[in-house]
Design a protein around this motif. Structure first.
Motif, mmCIF file in Angstrom:
data_model
loop_
_atom_site.group_PDB
_atom_site.id
_atom_site.type_symbol
_atom_site.label_atom_id
_atom_site.label_comp_id
_atom_site.label_asym_id
_atom_site.label_seq_id
_atom_site.Cartn_x
_atom_site.Cartn_y
_atom_site.Cartn_z
ATOM 1 N N PRO A 70 0.801 -1.235 0.000
ATOM 2 C CA PRO A 70 0.000 0.000 0.000
ATOM 3 C C PRO A 70 0.831 1.281 0.000
ATOM 4 O O PRO A 70 1.780 1.425 0.763
ATOM 5 N N ILE A 71 0.412 2.210 -0.848
ATOM 6 C CA ILE A 71 1.016 3.527 -0.892
ATOM 7 C C ILE A 71 0.128 4.558 -0.203
ATOM 8 O O ILE A 71 0.565 5.652 0.140
ATOM 9 N N VAL A 72 -1.150 4.207 -0.009
ATOM 10 C CA VAL A 72 -2.080 5.040 0.751
ATOM 11 C C VAL A 72 -2.815 4.144 1.738
ATOM 12 O O VAL A 72 -2.824 2.921 1.610
ATOM 13 N N ASP A 73 -3.465 4.765 2.709
ATOM 14 C CA ASP A 73 -4.151 3.996 3.757
ATOM 15 C C ASP A 73 -5.503 3.452 3.319
ATOM 16 O O ASP A 73 -5.918 2.376 3.743
ATOM 17 N N ASP A 74 -6.204 4.188 2.478
ATOM 18 C CA ASP A 74 -7.554 3.805 2.074
ATOM 19 C C ASP A 74 -7.524 2.615 1.117
ATOM 20 O O ASP A 74 -6.853 2.668 0.073
ATOM 21 N N PRO A 75 -8.215 1.527 1.408
ATOM 22 C CA PRO A 75 -8.127 0.322 0.569
ATOM 23 C C PRO A 75 -8.652 0.521 -0.849
ATOM 24 O O PRO A 75 -8.064 0.004 -1.806
ATOM 25 N N TYR A 76 -9.749 1.248 -0.988
ATOM 26 C CA TYR A 76 -10.309 1.491 -2.327
ATOM 27 C C TYR A 76 -9.313 2.268 -3.183
ATOM 28 O O TYR A 76 -9.064 1.929 -4.341
ATOM 29 N N GLN A 77 -8.704 3.309 -2.601
ATOM 30 C CA GLN A 77 -7.732 4.103 -3.348
ATOM 31 C C GLN A 77 -6.473 3.301 -3.643
ATOM 32 O O GLN A 77 -5.861 3.446 -4.710
ATOM 33 N N PHE A 78 -6.062 2.447 -2.713
ATOM 34 C CA PHE A 78 -4.920 1.573 -2.962
ATOM 35 C C PHE A 78 -5.173 0.712 -4.197
ATOM 36 O O PHE A 78 -4.300 0.568 -5.072
ATOM 37 N N GLY A 79 -6.367 0.149 -4.302
ATOM 38 C CA GLY A 79 -6.709 -0.669 -5.457
ATOM 39 C C GLY A 79 -6.677 0.106 -6.757
ATOM 40 O O GLY A 79 -6.178 -0.369 -7.783
ATOM 41 N N GLU A 109 -5.457 -12.920 8.657
ATOM 42 C CA GLU A 109 -5.569 -12.892 10.111
ATOM 43 C C GLU A 109 -5.455 -11.479 10.677
ATOM 44 O O GLU A 109 -5.939 -11.200 11.774
ATOM 45 N N LYS A 110 -4.833 -10.575 9.944
ATOM 46 C CA LYS A 110 -4.633 -9.201 10.411
ATOM 47 C C LYS A 110 -5.699 -8.240 9.902
ATOM 48 O O LYS A 110 -6.133 -7.326 10.613
ATOM 49 N N ILE A 111 -6.095 -8.406 8.662
ATOM 50 C CA ILE A 111 -7.018 -7.461 8.018
ATOM 51 C C ILE A 111 -8.152 -8.261 7.395
ATOM 52 O O ILE A 111 -7.916 -9.209 6.647
ATOM 53 N N GLY A 112 -9.367 -7.860 7.670
ATOM 54 C CA GLY A 112 -10.537 -8.610 7.233
ATOM 55 C C GLY A 112 -10.712 -8.676 5.722
ATOM 56 O O GLY A 112 -10.223 -7.821 4.977
ATOM 57 N N ALA A 113 -11.449 -9.690 5.285
ATOM 58 C CA ALA A 113 -11.705 -9.885 3.862
ATOM 59 C C ALA A 113 -12.482 -8.733 3.268
ATOM 60 O O ALA A 113 -12.346 -8.427 2.075
ATOM 61 N N GLU A 114 -13.296 -8.050 4.089
ATOM 62 C CA GLU A 114 -14.089 -6.934 3.567
ATOM 63 C C GLU A 114 -13.186 -5.782 3.113
ATOM 64 O O GLU A 114 -13.538 -5.013 2.211
ATOM 65 N N VAL A 115 -12.021 -5.665 3.733
ATOM 66 C CA VAL A 115 -11.073 -4.628 3.313
ATOM 67 C C VAL A 115 -10.454 -5.003 1.970
ATOM 68 O O VAL A 115 -10.302 -4.163 1.075
ATOM 69 N N ALA A 116 -10.107 -6.268 1.813
ATOM 70 C CA ALA A 116 -9.576 -6.751 0.535
ATOM 71 C C ALA A 116 -10.595 -6.550 -0.582
ATOM 72 O O ALA A 116 -10.229 -6.234 -1.727
ATOM 73 N N GLN A 117 -11.881 -6.725 -0.241
ATOM 74 C CA GLN A 117 -12.930 -6.509 -1.243
ATOM 75 C C GLN A 117 -12.911 -5.081 -1.756
ATOM 76 O O GLN A 117 -13.109 -4.824 -2.951
ATOM 77 N N ARG A 118 -12.636 -4.115 -0.869
ATOM 78 C CA ARG A 118 -12.571 -2.713 -1.278
ATOM 79 C C ARG A 118 -11.360 -2.473 -2.189
ATOM 80 O O ARG A 118 -11.426 -1.652 -3.112
ATOM 81 N N VAL A 119 -10.266 -3.152 -1.922
ATOM 82 C CA VAL A 119 -9.088 -3.035 -2.783
ATOM 83 C C VAL A 119 -9.427 -3.514 -4.196
ATOM 84 O O VAL A 119 -9.146 -2.830 -5.185
ATOM 85 N N ILE A 120 -10.027 -4.695 -4.275
ATOM 86 C CA ILE A 120 -10.413 -5.241 -5.579
ATOM 87 C C ILE A 120 -11.400 -4.311 -6.276
ATOM 88 O O ILE A 120 -11.315 -4.079 -7.491
ATOM 89 N N GLU A 121 -12.323 -3.757 -5.515
ATOM 90 C CA GLU A 121 -13.311 -2.851 -6.103
ATOM 91 C C GLU A 121 -12.637 -1.614 -6.694
ATOM 92 O O GLU A 121 -13.028 -1.124 -7.757
ATOM 93 N N GLY A 122 -11.613 -1.111 -5.995
ATOM 94 C CA GLY A 122 -10.872 0.014 -6.529
ATOM 95 C C GLY A 122 -10.170 -0.332 -7.829
ATOM 96 O O GLY A 122 -10.194 0.442 -8.798
ATOM 97 N N GLY A 123 -9.547 -1.510 -7.868
ATOM 98 C CA GLY A 123 -8.908 -1.959 -9.094
ATOM 99 C C GLY A 123 -9.900 -2.112 -10.232
ATOM 100 O O GLY A 123 -9.624 -1.751 -11.379
ATOM 101 N N ARG A 124 -11.078 -2.645 -9.902
ATOM 102 C CA ARG A 124 -12.126 -2.830 -10.909
ATOM 103 C C ARG A 124 -12.573 -1.483 -11.491
ATOM 104 O O ARG A 124 -12.828 -1.361 -12.693
ATOM 105 N N SER A 125 -12.626 -0.456 -10.640
ATOM 106 C CA SER A 125 -13.095 0.852 -11.100
ATOM 107 C C SER A 125 -12.113 1.489 -12.080
ATOM 108 O O SER A 125 -12.516 2.112 -13.061
ATOM 109 N N ILE A 126 -10.801 1.329 -11.828
ATOM 110 C CA ILE A 126 -9.813 1.880 -12.760
ATOM 111 C C ILE A 126 -9.814 1.105 -14.073
ATOM 112 O O ILE A 126 -9.678 1.680 -15.158
ATOM 113 N N CYS A 127 -9.971 -0.219 -13.997
ATOM 114 C CA CYS A 127 -10.073 -1.009 -15.223
ATOM 115 C C CYS A 127 -11.251 -0.536 -16.068
ATOM 116 O O CYS A 127 -11.149 -0.446 -17.299
ATOM 117 N N ALA A 128 -12.350 -0.210 -15.413
ATOM 118 C CA ALA A 128 -13.518 0.296 -16.132
ATOM 119 C C ALA A 128 -13.191 1.622 -16.823
ATOM 120 O O ALA A 128 -13.603 1.858 -17.965
#
Length: 349
Positions: A70-79, A109-128
């Motif tokens: 990560p270069i930023v704290d926000d998972p969506y923006q990281f994605g 174990e450290k960060i929930g799957a819901e946070v990873a979902q936001r990362v993927i969602e961010g990546g999906r938005s840029i691909c779009a």
């Protein structure tokens, strides 16, 4: 900025977590005799942004992968940032991206799957935004969060841009300012001001799709994007590969103004020092250059940095008009020029 502070879970940030150039050279060294693949137009023999394979019909398949912590704290923006950075390699070759696959490493174990979902969602938005599908991917359980893409693109082979084909006399342009590494380091140290954070996000989210438009221009002789090795590192690759020297006009190099106040507080990424140590022996400075500031700016590791472009001097007006038409007018000034190599590969004037 975010309730989740992803940068606190990783030791590196963005392209600044790249393996140091000298170490990478050691890793890539091999005693295995290279096999000639006639259809491989760009591969390990050069330090380019992506591999290119001749499909036999005048079209090249461009293939690349890029991922980081990560270069930023926000998972969506990281994605979003990681995806934009990966797609940039296709644009840097002059190509059109067509499909992406996700690469995810996640400490479940450290960060929930819901946070990873936001990362993927961010990546999906840029691909779009790039007009391509995020068509699949692969994930593993890791100790630190990692995200990126494997991206494929296409190009007419006659339009292919490499990083080692600059010509004597070419003018040099850069389409984004430097300083991203400094600002992202300030964020990791919780020293980044809110307005500067918004400035950082704007640049990190911006696609380098101008590269696709520059592919057909014969006057654009070479192109690459500036990422983890900083401007000095990627310019060195361009100059060495082209067997030329380059003079860099330091006062014309675009710099994020806000980054200078963090430099004054001695906020500098660790990768800046690694980059400088790797390339400084081939850099000379002319009188009048602020060497201390240049030392902190020129090797600053960029994430989704701008395109570094070598342009025939007689096409200057046409090229700068294209930049202006694409709302890149502030970068429509050369920052250097290529010439026969001298004692040092890069002269900063």
């Amino acid at each position: 900025m975010s309730a989740i502070k992803l940068t606190q879970y990783s030791h590196g940030a963005g392209c600044g977590c790249k393996i140091a150039p000298a170490v990478l050279d050691s890793i890539l060294r091999t005693d295995i005799q290279p096999i000639n693949y006639p259809n491989l137009l760009v591969g390990n023999s050069s330090k380019d942004d992506a591999a290119v394979y001749d499909m036999g019909n005048g079209t090249g398949l461009i293939s690349t992968t890029d991922f980081f912590m990560p270069i930023v704290d926000d998972p969506y923006q990281f994605g979003r940032i990681a995806a934009a950075n990966a797609i940039s390699d296709i644009y840097a070759m002059g190509g059109q991206p067509i499909m992406a696959l996700a690469i995810l490493g996640w400490p479940i174990e450290k960060i929930g799957a819901e946070v990873a979902q936001r990362v993927i969602e961010g990546g999906r938005s840029i691909c779009a935004e790039a007009g391509i599908p995020l068509a699949g991917g692969h994930s593993v359980d890791t100790t630190e969060p990692i995200f990126g893409l494997s991206v494929n693109g296409t190009i007419s082979i006659s339009h292919l841009k490499k990083n080692n084909t600059a010509q004597d006399g070419d003018l040099l342009y850069l389409t984004k300012p430097l300083g991203v590494g400094i600002l992202s380091t300030a964020q990791k140290k919780e020293a980044l001001e809110e307005l500067d954070f918004e400035l950082l996000l704007k640049q990190l989210n911006k696609l380098n799709n101008i590269g696709q438009q520059l592919g057909p221009l014969e006057s654009v002789h070479a192109m690459t994007d500036v990422t983890g090795f900083g401007l000095i590192g990627h310019l060195m690759e361009m100059a060495e590969g082209s067997k030329l020297g380059v003079t860099l006009y330091y006062n014309q190099v675009p710099i994020i103004e806000a980054s200078k106040k963090y430099l004054a507080k001695r906020i500098v990424p660790d990768a800046t020092y690694r980059n400088w140590n790797a390339y400084s022996s081939q850099v000379s400075f002319e009188k009048g250059v602020d060497v201390m500031q240049a030392f902190s700016i020129l090797p600053d590791p960029q994430t989704n940095g701008g395109l570094l472009i070598a342009v025939a001097p007689d096409a200057r007006n046409e090229f700068e008009s294209i930049l202006k038409d694409q709302n890149l007018g502030e970068f429509a000034n050369p920052i250097g020029h290529f010439h026969p190599a001298g004692e040092k590969r890069i002269t900063v004037s």
